[in-house]
Write an enzyme that holds these catalytic residues in place. Structure first.
Site, mmCIF file in Angstrom:
data_model
loop_
_atom_site.group_PDB
_atom_site.id
_atom_site.type_symbol
_atom_site.label_atom_id
_atom_site.label_comp_id
_atom_site.label_asym_id
_atom_site.label_seq_id
_atom_site.Cartn_x
_atom_site.Cartn_y
_atom_site.Cartn_z
ATOM 1 N N HIS A 103 0.715 -1.432 -0.129
ATOM 2 C CA HIS A 103 0.185 0.306 -0.216
ATOM 3 C C HIS A 103 1.290 1.400 0.163
ATOM 4 O O HIS A 103 1.018 2.188 -0.545
ATOM 5 C CB HIS A 103 -0.693 0.303 0.960
ATOM 6 C CG HIS A 103 -1.843 -0.828 1.293
ATOM 7 N ND1 HIS A 103 -3.286 -0.744 1.770
ATOM 8 C CD2 HIS A 103 -2.228 -1.740 -0.004
ATOM 9 C CE1 HIS A 103 -4.159 -1.925 1.486
ATOM 10 N NE2 HIS A 103 -3.300 -2.565 0.245
ATOM 11 N N LYS A 160 -7.851 -1.249 3.349
ATOM 12 C CA LYS A 160 -7.123 -0.655 4.394
ATOM 13 C C LYS A 160 -6.236 -2.267 5.094
ATOM 14 O O LYS A 160 -6.027 -3.164 4.367
ATOM 15 C CB LYS A 160 -8.044 -0.696 6.359
ATOM 16 C CG LYS A 160 -9.175 -2.723 5.847
ATOM 17 C CD LYS A 160 -8.298 -4.189 5.582
ATOM 18 C CE LYS A 160 -9.330 -4.544 5.713
ATOM 19 N NZ LYS A 160 -8.569 -5.719 5.738
#
Length: 330
Positions: free
Chosen positions: A82, A100
Protein backbone atom coordinates in the site's frame (compact mmCIF):
# COMPACT_ATOMS: atom_id res chain seq x y z
CA UNK A 1 -29.26 25.85 -12.97
CA UNK A 2 -25.75 24.48 -12.77
CA UNK A 3 -24.95 21.53 -14.98
CA UNK A 4 -24.12 18.41 -12.97
CA UNK A 5 -20.43 17.76 -12.53
CA UNK A 6 -19.05 15.09 -14.85
CA UNK A 7 -18.30 11.76 -13.19
CA UNK A 8 -14.89 11.26 -11.64
CA UNK A 9 -12.81 8.99 -13.82
CA UNK A 10 -11.47 6.25 -11.58
CA UNK A 11 -8.91 3.56 -12.27
CA UNK A 12 -8.24 0.41 -10.26
CA UNK A 13 -4.69 -0.49 -9.28
CA UNK A 14 -4.71 -4.26 -8.91
CA UNK A 15 -7.14 -7.10 -9.53
CA UNK A 16 -7.87 -8.51 -6.08
CA UNK A 17 -10.79 -10.90 -5.72
CA UNK A 18 -12.33 -8.67 -3.02
CA UNK A 19 -12.33 -5.78 -5.48
CA UNK A 20 -14.11 -7.87 -8.09
CA UNK A 21 -16.76 -9.15 -5.67
CA UNK A 22 -17.45 -6.14 -3.48
CA UNK A 23 -16.04 -2.85 -4.67
CA UNK A 24 -16.01 -2.79 -8.46
CA UNK A 25 -19.76 -3.47 -8.77
CA UNK A 26 -20.61 -0.46 -6.57
CA UNK A 27 -17.94 1.71 -8.20
CA UNK A 28 -19.35 0.86 -11.63
CA UNK A 29 -22.90 1.59 -10.45
CA UNK A 30 -22.21 4.94 -8.76
CA UNK A 31 -23.37 7.87 -10.94
CA UNK A 32 -20.59 10.05 -9.57
CA UNK A 33 -17.91 7.77 -10.96
CA UNK A 34 -16.90 6.35 -14.30
CA UNK A 35 -14.86 3.19 -14.01
CA UNK A 36 -12.29 4.01 -16.68
CA UNK A 37 -9.58 1.37 -16.38
CA UNK A 38 -8.22 -1.59 -14.43
CA UNK A 39 -4.48 -2.18 -14.18
CA UNK A 40 -2.60 -5.36 -13.45
CA UNK A 41 0.94 -6.63 -13.82
CA UNK A 42 -0.69 -9.43 -15.82
CA UNK A 43 -2.15 -8.40 -19.17
CA UNK A 44 -4.51 -11.39 -19.11
CA UNK A 45 -5.85 -10.58 -15.65
CA UNK A 46 -6.38 -6.92 -16.51
CA UNK A 47 -8.25 -7.97 -19.65
CA UNK A 48 -10.56 -10.32 -17.70
CA UNK A 49 -11.46 -7.61 -15.17
CA UNK A 50 -11.90 -4.98 -17.88
CA UNK A 51 -14.20 -7.25 -19.90
CA UNK A 52 -16.33 -7.95 -16.82
CA UNK A 53 -16.83 -4.25 -16.03
CA UNK A 54 -16.72 -2.61 -19.44
CA UNK A 55 -13.57 -0.53 -19.01
CA UNK A 56 -10.04 -0.34 -20.40
CA UNK A 57 -7.34 -2.85 -19.47
CA UNK A 58 -3.94 -1.39 -18.56
CA UNK A 59 -0.73 -3.39 -18.29
CA UNK A 60 1.21 -2.12 -15.28
CA UNK A 61 0.31 0.15 -12.38
CA UNK A 62 2.65 2.96 -13.45
CA UNK A 63 0.94 3.19 -16.82
CA UNK A 64 -2.42 3.75 -15.17
CA UNK A 65 -1.05 6.39 -12.78
CA UNK A 66 0.51 8.24 -15.73
CA UNK A 67 -2.80 8.42 -17.59
CA UNK A 68 -4.03 12.05 -17.78
CA UNK A 69 -7.68 10.98 -18.04
CA UNK A 70 -7.73 9.33 -14.58
CA UNK A 71 -8.85 11.54 -11.67
CA UNK A 72 -8.76 8.99 -8.86
CA UNK A 73 -7.70 5.44 -8.12
CA UNK A 74 -9.00 2.59 -6.01
CA UNK A 75 -6.15 0.52 -4.63
CA UNK A 76 -6.91 -3.06 -3.46
CA UNK A 77 -3.31 -4.33 -3.33
CA UNK A 78 -1.91 -6.50 -0.49
CA UNK A 79 -1.27 -4.44 2.68
CA UNK A 80 2.52 -4.40 2.48
CA UNK A 81 2.35 -2.81 -1.01
CA UNK A 82 0.00 0.00 0.00
CA UNK A 83 2.54 2.60 1.11
CA UNK A 84 4.54 2.55 -2.12
CA UNK A 85 1.58 2.73 -4.49
CA UNK A 86 -0.47 5.19 -2.46
CA UNK A 87 2.51 7.56 -2.52
CA UNK A 88 2.99 7.08 -6.25
CA UNK A 89 -0.69 7.76 -6.88
CA UNK A 90 -0.69 10.92 -4.78
CA UNK A 91 2.46 12.20 -6.47
CA UNK A 92 0.75 11.54 -9.80
CA UNK A 93 -2.04 13.87 -8.68
CA UNK A 94 -4.72 11.22 -8.11
CA UNK A 95 -7.24 11.03 -5.29
CA UNK A 96 -6.94 7.65 -3.57
CA UNK A 97 -9.41 5.20 -2.06
CA UNK A 98 -7.13 2.51 -0.59
CA UNK A 99 -7.91 -0.75 1.12
CA UNK A 100 -7.18 -1.00 4.80
CA UNK A 101 -4.76 -0.47 6.36
CA UNK A 102 -3.15 2.46 4.58
CA UNK A 103 0.30 1.26 5.65
CA UNK A 104 1.85 -1.19 8.09
CA UNK A 105 3.04 1.49 10.51
CA UNK A 106 1.90 4.77 12.03
CA UNK A 107 4.82 6.82 10.72
CA UNK A 108 4.08 5.76 7.15
CA UNK A 109 0.38 6.44 7.58
CA UNK A 110 1.04 9.92 8.97
CA UNK A 111 3.43 10.76 6.14
CA UNK A 112 0.92 9.76 3.45
CA UNK A 113 -1.95 11.61 5.10
CA UNK A 114 0.22 14.73 5.25
CA UNK A 115 1.25 14.30 1.62
CA UNK A 116 -2.40 14.08 0.55
CA UNK A 117 -3.33 17.16 2.58
CA UNK A 118 -0.38 19.16 1.21
CA UNK A 119 -1.43 18.33 -2.34
CA UNK A 120 -5.14 18.96 -1.78
CA UNK A 121 -6.03 15.35 -2.55
CA UNK A 122 -8.40 12.94 -0.84
CA UNK A 123 -6.81 9.85 0.72
CA UNK A 124 -9.48 7.63 2.24
CA UNK A 125 -8.91 4.28 3.91
CA UNK A 126 -11.52 1.79 2.74
CA UNK A 127 -12.56 0.52 6.16
CA UNK A 128 -16.25 0.38 5.41
CA UNK A 129 -18.12 -0.65 8.55
CA UNK A 130 -18.40 2.88 10.10
CA UNK A 131 -20.39 3.81 7.00
CA UNK A 132 -23.16 1.28 7.78
CA UNK A 133 -26.24 2.82 9.40
CA UNK A 134 -26.36 0.13 12.11
CA UNK A 135 -23.43 1.73 13.92
CA UNK A 136 -25.10 5.11 14.14
CA UNK A 137 -28.17 3.34 15.56
CA UNK A 138 -26.10 1.49 18.18
CA UNK A 139 -24.36 4.70 19.18
CA UNK A 140 -27.77 6.28 19.74
CA UNK A 141 -28.94 3.33 21.89
CA UNK A 142 -25.82 3.70 24.03
CA UNK A 143 -26.09 7.49 24.27
CA UNK A 144 -29.75 7.17 25.30
CA UNK A 145 -28.78 4.88 28.18
CA UNK A 146 -30.26 1.65 26.82
CA UNK A 147 -27.84 -0.37 28.99
CA UNK A 148 -26.78 2.31 31.46
CA UNK A 149 -23.12 3.30 31.53
CA UNK A 150 -20.87 1.22 29.29
CA UNK A 151 -18.34 -0.79 31.31
CA UNK A 152 -16.86 -3.18 28.75
CA UNK A 153 -16.86 -3.88 25.02
CA UNK A 154 -16.03 -7.22 23.39
CA UNK A 155 -15.44 -7.27 19.63
CA UNK A 156 -14.45 -10.21 17.42
CA UNK A 157 -13.63 -10.75 13.77
CA UNK A 158 -12.52 -14.30 13.03
CA UNK A 159 -12.65 -16.51 9.95
CA UNK A 160 -11.94 -20.19 9.21
CA UNK A 161 -8.51 -21.22 7.88
CA UNK A 162 -7.90 -20.30 4.26
CA UNK A 163 -6.16 -22.33 1.53
CA UNK A 164 -2.40 -22.54 2.04
CA UNK A 165 -1.70 -20.28 -0.95
CA UNK A 166 -3.95 -17.47 0.35
CA UNK A 167 -2.23 -14.07 0.32
CA UNK A 168 -2.97 -13.65 4.04
CA UNK A 169 -0.38 -16.32 4.85
CA UNK A 170 2.37 -14.46 3.03
CA UNK A 171 4.39 -11.66 4.67
CA UNK A 172 3.25 -9.12 2.04
CA UNK A 173 -0.37 -9.97 2.87
CA UNK A 174 0.02 -8.54 6.36
CA UNK A 175 -1.40 -11.50 8.28
CA UNK A 176 -4.40 -11.49 10.57
CA UNK A 177 -3.49 -8.32 12.48
CA UNK A 178 -3.53 -6.09 9.41
CA UNK A 179 -6.31 -7.95 7.62
CA UNK A 180 -8.83 -8.63 10.43
CA UNK A 181 -7.36 -7.10 13.58
CA UNK A 182 -7.83 -3.54 12.38
CA UNK A 183 -11.60 -4.02 12.48
CA UNK A 184 -11.98 -4.64 16.26
CA UNK A 185 -9.33 -2.00 16.92
CA UNK A 186 -11.22 0.58 14.86
CA UNK A 187 -14.50 -0.48 16.51
CA UNK A 188 -12.99 0.28 19.93
CA UNK A 189 -12.02 3.74 18.70
CA UNK A 190 -15.39 4.23 17.02
CA UNK A 191 -17.36 3.51 20.18
CA UNK A 192 -15.02 4.44 23.02
CA UNK A 193 -13.21 7.43 21.58
CA UNK A 194 -9.65 8.37 20.56
CA UNK A 195 -8.05 7.92 23.98
CA UNK A 196 -8.24 4.12 23.89
CA UNK A 197 -4.86 2.55 24.61
CA UNK A 198 -3.52 -1.01 24.51
CA UNK A 199 -2.90 -2.69 27.86
CA UNK A 200 -1.64 -6.02 26.52
CA UNK A 201 -1.94 -8.49 23.69
CA UNK A 202 -1.18 -12.01 22.51
CA UNK A 203 -0.23 -12.72 18.89
CA UNK A 204 -0.06 -16.22 17.40
CA UNK A 205 2.35 -16.54 14.46
CA UNK A 206 3.31 -19.26 12.00
CA UNK A 207 6.76 -20.65 12.72
CA UNK A 208 7.74 -20.92 9.04
CA UNK A 209 6.73 -17.42 7.91
CA UNK A 210 6.33 -15.30 11.04
CA UNK A 211 2.89 -14.28 9.77
CA UNK A 212 0.33 -13.51 12.51
CA UNK A 213 -2.64 -15.87 12.27
CA UNK A 214 -4.58 -14.80 15.38
CA UNK A 215 -4.52 -12.47 18.34
CA UNK A 216 -6.30 -10.97 21.29
CA UNK A 217 -5.98 -7.46 22.64
CA UNK A 218 -6.98 -5.85 25.91
CA UNK A 219 -7.45 -2.10 25.69
CA UNK A 220 -8.90 0.56 27.96
CA UNK A 221 -10.05 4.15 28.13
CA UNK A 222 -8.68 6.60 30.73
CA UNK A 223 -11.96 6.10 32.65
CA UNK A 224 -11.34 2.36 32.84
CA UNK A 225 -13.81 1.09 30.25
CA UNK A 226 -12.21 -2.05 28.83
CA UNK A 227 -12.21 -3.51 25.33
CA UNK A 228 -11.58 -7.19 24.59
CA UNK A 229 -10.63 -7.45 20.91
CA UNK A 230 -10.25 -10.85 19.20
CA UNK A 231 -9.24 -11.64 15.63
CA UNK A 232 -7.82 -14.47 13.59
CA UNK A 233 -8.03 -16.90 10.71
CA UNK A 234 -7.99 -20.23 12.54
CA UNK A 235 -11.52 -20.06 13.99
CA UNK A 236 -15.17 -20.35 13.11
CA UNK A 237 -16.61 -17.30 11.36
CA UNK A 238 -17.58 -14.53 13.78
CA UNK A 239 -18.11 -10.78 13.51
CA UNK A 240 -19.74 -9.61 16.70
CA UNK A 241 -19.82 -6.79 19.19
CA UNK A 242 -21.20 -6.84 22.73
CA UNK A 243 -21.48 -3.92 25.14
CA UNK A 244 -21.82 -4.62 28.86
CA UNK A 245 -23.31 -1.77 30.84
CA UNK A 246 -24.39 -0.92 34.36
CA UNK A 247 -28.00 -1.81 33.52
CA UNK A 248 -27.81 -4.39 30.74
CA UNK A 249 -26.13 -5.78 27.64
CA UNK A 250 -26.36 -4.87 23.97
CA UNK A 251 -25.33 -7.33 21.26
CA UNK A 252 -24.85 -6.84 17.54
CA UNK A 253 -23.93 -9.55 15.04
CA UNK A 254 -22.62 -9.19 11.48
CA UNK A 255 -20.81 -6.11 12.67
CA UNK A 256 -18.29 -5.79 9.85
CA UNK A 257 -19.61 -7.73 6.87
CA UNK A 258 -23.40 -7.47 6.57
CA UNK A 259 -24.65 -8.07 3.02
CA UNK A 260 -26.51 -5.11 1.49
CA UNK A 261 -29.88 -6.85 1.90
CA UNK A 262 -29.27 -8.00 5.49
CA UNK A 263 -31.39 -6.29 8.20
CA UNK A 264 -29.18 -6.10 11.33
CA UNK A 265 -30.65 -7.09 14.69
CA UNK A 266 -29.78 -5.31 17.93
CA UNK A 267 -30.40 -7.45 21.02
CA UNK A 268 -30.79 -5.63 24.33
CA UNK A 269 -30.98 -7.52 27.61
CA UNK A 270 -31.85 -5.80 30.89
CA UNK A 271 -32.85 -7.00 34.32
CA UNK A 272 -36.54 -6.57 33.42
CA UNK A 273 -36.48 -8.34 30.06
CA UNK A 274 -35.14 -8.56 26.55
CA UNK A 275 -35.91 -6.88 23.26
CA UNK A 276 -34.81 -7.21 19.67
CA UNK A 277 -34.73 -4.27 17.31
CA UNK A 278 -34.51 -5.02 13.59
CA UNK A 279 -32.70 -2.25 11.74
CA UNK A 280 -32.99 -1.40 8.03
CA UNK A 281 -30.61 -3.07 5.60
CA UNK A 282 -27.84 -0.84 4.30
CA UNK A 283 -25.05 -1.07 1.73
CA UNK A 284 -21.83 0.01 3.41
CA UNK A 285 -19.78 -0.48 0.25
CA UNK A 286 -21.98 1.83 -1.81
CA UNK A 287 -21.99 4.28 1.10
CA UNK A 288 -18.21 4.51 1.29
CA UNK A 289 -17.95 5.02 -2.47
CA UNK A 290 -20.50 7.85 -2.31
CA UNK A 291 -18.59 9.31 0.63
CA UNK A 292 -15.35 9.25 -1.37
CA UNK A 293 -16.96 11.01 -4.33
CA UNK A 294 -18.49 13.63 -2.02
CA UNK A 295 -15.13 14.25 -0.33
CA UNK A 296 -13.43 14.77 -3.69
CA UNK A 297 -16.20 17.06 -4.94
CA UNK A 298 -16.59 19.22 -1.84
CA UNK A 299 -13.26 19.09 -0.03
CA UNK A 300 -14.60 19.33 3.53
CA UNK A 301 -11.46 20.03 5.63
CA UNK A 302 -12.97 19.42 9.08
CA UNK A 303 -14.36 16.04 8.10
CA UNK A 304 -11.19 15.05 6.28
CA UNK A 305 -9.11 16.02 9.31
CA UNK A 306 -11.30 13.95 11.67
CA UNK A 307 -11.13 10.91 9.38
CA UNK A 308 -7.38 11.26 9.00
CA UNK A 309 -6.97 11.42 12.78
CA UNK A 310 -9.06 8.26 13.24
CA UNK A 311 -6.99 6.44 10.61
CA UNK A 312 -3.76 7.58 12.25
CA UNK A 313 -4.90 6.64 15.74
CA UNK A 314 -5.85 3.21 14.44
CA UNK A 315 -2.35 2.79 12.97
CA UNK A 316 -0.80 3.82 16.29
CA UNK A 317 -2.90 1.26 18.17
CA UNK A 318 -1.75 -1.46 15.75
CA UNK A 319 1.80 -0.41 16.61
CA UNK A 320 1.00 -0.62 20.32
CA UNK A 321 -0.32 -4.14 19.83
CA UNK A 322 2.86 -5.18 18.03
CA UNK A 323 5.16 -3.63 20.63
CA UNK A 324 3.35 -4.95 23.73
CA UNK A 325 2.25 -8.37 22.56
CA UNK A 326 3.35 -11.69 23.95
CA UNK A 327 4.18 -13.73 20.84
CA UNK A 328 3.42 -17.41 20.49
CA UNK A 329 4.69 -19.50 17.58
CA UNK A 330 2.41 -22.22 16.23
Amino acid sequence: MHAPAPPLRIGVVGCADFARRRMLPVIAADPGLRLAAVASRSEAKAARFADAFGCAAVHGYDALLAAPDIDAVYLPLPPMLHAEWIERALRAGKHVLAEKPLTADAAGTERLLRLAADRGLVLLENLVFPHHAQHAAVRKFLADGAIGEVRDVAVAFTIPPRPEDDIRYRPRGGGALLDMGVYPIRAALHYLGPEVEVVGAVLRSQAATGVVVAGRVLARTPAGVTADLAFGMEHSYRTSCEFAGSAGRLQLDRVFTPPPDFPPVVRIERQDGREEVVLPADDQYANVVRHFVHAVRTGTPAQAEAEAEATLRQARLVGEVESRAVRVTV
